[in-house]
Design an enzyme around this catalytic site. Structure first.
Site, PDB file in Angstrom:
ATOM      1  N   GLY A  50      -0.288  12.499  -5.954  1.00  0.00           N
ATOM      2  CA  GLY A  50      -1.562  13.099  -5.590  1.00  0.00           C
ATOM      3  C   GLY A  50      -1.551  14.504  -6.139  1.00  0.00           C
ATOM      4  CD  GLU A  51      -2.790  19.217  -7.283  1.00  0.00           C
ATOM      5  OE1 GLU A  51      -3.104  18.487  -8.236  1.00  0.00           O
ATOM      6  OE2 GLU A  51      -2.083  20.231  -7.417  1.00  0.00           O
ATOM      7  CB  CYS A  82       3.517  11.422  -9.408  1.00  0.00           C
ATOM      8  SG  CYS A  82       2.753  12.263 -10.802  1.00  0.00           S
ATOM      9  CG  HIS A 175       1.337   7.221 -10.100  1.00  0.00           C
ATOM     10  ND1 HIS A 175       0.905   7.676  -8.881  1.00  0.00           N
ATOM     11  CD2 HIS A 175       1.244   8.275 -10.944  1.00  0.00           C
ATOM     12  CE1 HIS A 175       0.562   8.940  -8.976  1.00  0.00           C
ATOM     13  NE2 HIS A 175       0.756   9.339 -10.220  1.00  0.00           N
ATOM     14  CD  GLU A 177       1.630   4.801  -6.748  1.00  0.00           C
ATOM     15  OE1 GLU A 177       2.825   4.696  -7.099  1.00  0.00           O
ATOM     16  OE2 GLU A 177       0.939   5.791  -7.029  1.00  0.00           O
TER      17      GLU A 177
HETATM   18  N1  GLN Z   1      -0.180  17.040 -11.270  1.00  0.00           N
HETATM   19  C1  GLN Z   1       0.044  16.692  -9.901  1.00  0.00           C
HETATM   20  C2  GLN Z   1       0.782  17.789  -9.158  1.00  0.00           C
HETATM   21  O1  GLN Z   1       1.240  18.695  -9.742  1.00  0.00           O
HETATM   22  C3  GLN Z   1       0.825  15.404  -9.776  1.00  0.00           C
HETATM   23  C4  GLN Z   1       0.022  14.264 -10.320  1.00  0.00           C
HETATM   24  C5  GLN Z   1       0.263  12.954  -9.665  1.00  0.00           C
HETATM   25  O2  GLN Z   1       0.851  12.849  -8.587  1.00  0.00           O
HETATM   26  N2  GLN Z   1      -0.255  11.934 -10.279  1.00  0.00           N
HETATM   27  O3  GLN Z   1       0.901  17.716  -7.981  1.00  0.00           O
END
Ligand code: GLN
Length: 193
Positions: A50-51, A82, A175, A177
């Site tokens: 995610g972020e 990620c 990812h 999933e």
């Molecule tokens: N760019 C995102 C981050 O820095 C990570 C991207 C992702 O989880 N697909 O958190």
């Protein structure tokens, strides 16, 4: 066994579905977690992509950042994908996200460029096999210590597993999933036993 999926933001539902799919075969339950109460009684935890800056903020706000780190140091398994991998790292190279130092590695956020530079790459993962790895604004693992590298892409590790202290902390920059292939999740679950 109870497998928690950190329910803050990102690919929560997709991980939940994967664990649900495997629940009979491995006798596991998926549980979404986002506070201290729901965190108790977990055998393993998934930190979705995610972020990472958002996930980090929320972990602090809900007072569970230290608790998760503590539980991992006491033996709970964690799979970080990620953004989740960024949270597990020692050094994130970004003041907005402090890593939990559960894997001794340096990681660089957004190293492959923007969303439009997302890609799928066939990789060969040790003890898992061939895998179509989906990279979306992925970070790059730059240096790793005290962890086994299970696969690389372009000479950079893309999935690593702690080999000191807690051996069931796994981080990957792609990812698993999003592919329909449950093999990486199965690998994590098998390591929990
Ligand atoms: N760019 C995102 C981050 O820095 C990570 C991207 C992702 O989880 N697909 O958190």
């Amino acid at each position: 066994m109870n497998i928690g999926i950190l329910n803050i933001q990102g690919d929560v539902f997709e991980h939940y579905s994967m664990i649900k799919k495997l629940s009979k075969k491995f006798n596991i339950n998926p549980i979404t977690v986002n506070n201290a109460k729901t965190l108790s009684n977990l055998d393993g935890l998934i930190i979705p992509g995610g972020e990472s800056t958002v996930i980090y903020k929320f972990l602090l706000q809900n007072d569970i950042y230290d608790r998760i780190t503590e539980m991992a140091n006491e033996g709970m398994g964690i799979m970080g994908t990620c953004a989740g991998a960024i949270i597990l790292a020692k050094n994130t190279n970004d003041d907005r996200v402090k890593g939990m130092n559960l894997i001794n590695m340096d990681i660089k956020r957004n190293a492959y460029g923007r969303q439009i530079n997302s890609f799928i790459q066939k990789i060969e993962i040790k003890n898992v096999g061939n895998f179509d790895a989906v990279f979306i604004r992925a970070p790059e693992i730059e240096n790793v210590h005290d962890a086994d590298i299970l696969a690389e892409y372009n000479n950079n590790p893309v999935i690593v597993k702690n080999n000191k202290r807690n051996k069931n902390i796994i981080a990957m920059t792609f990812h698993p999933e999003l592919t329909g292939n449950t093999k990486v999740h199965e690998f994590f679950i098998n390591n929990l036993k």
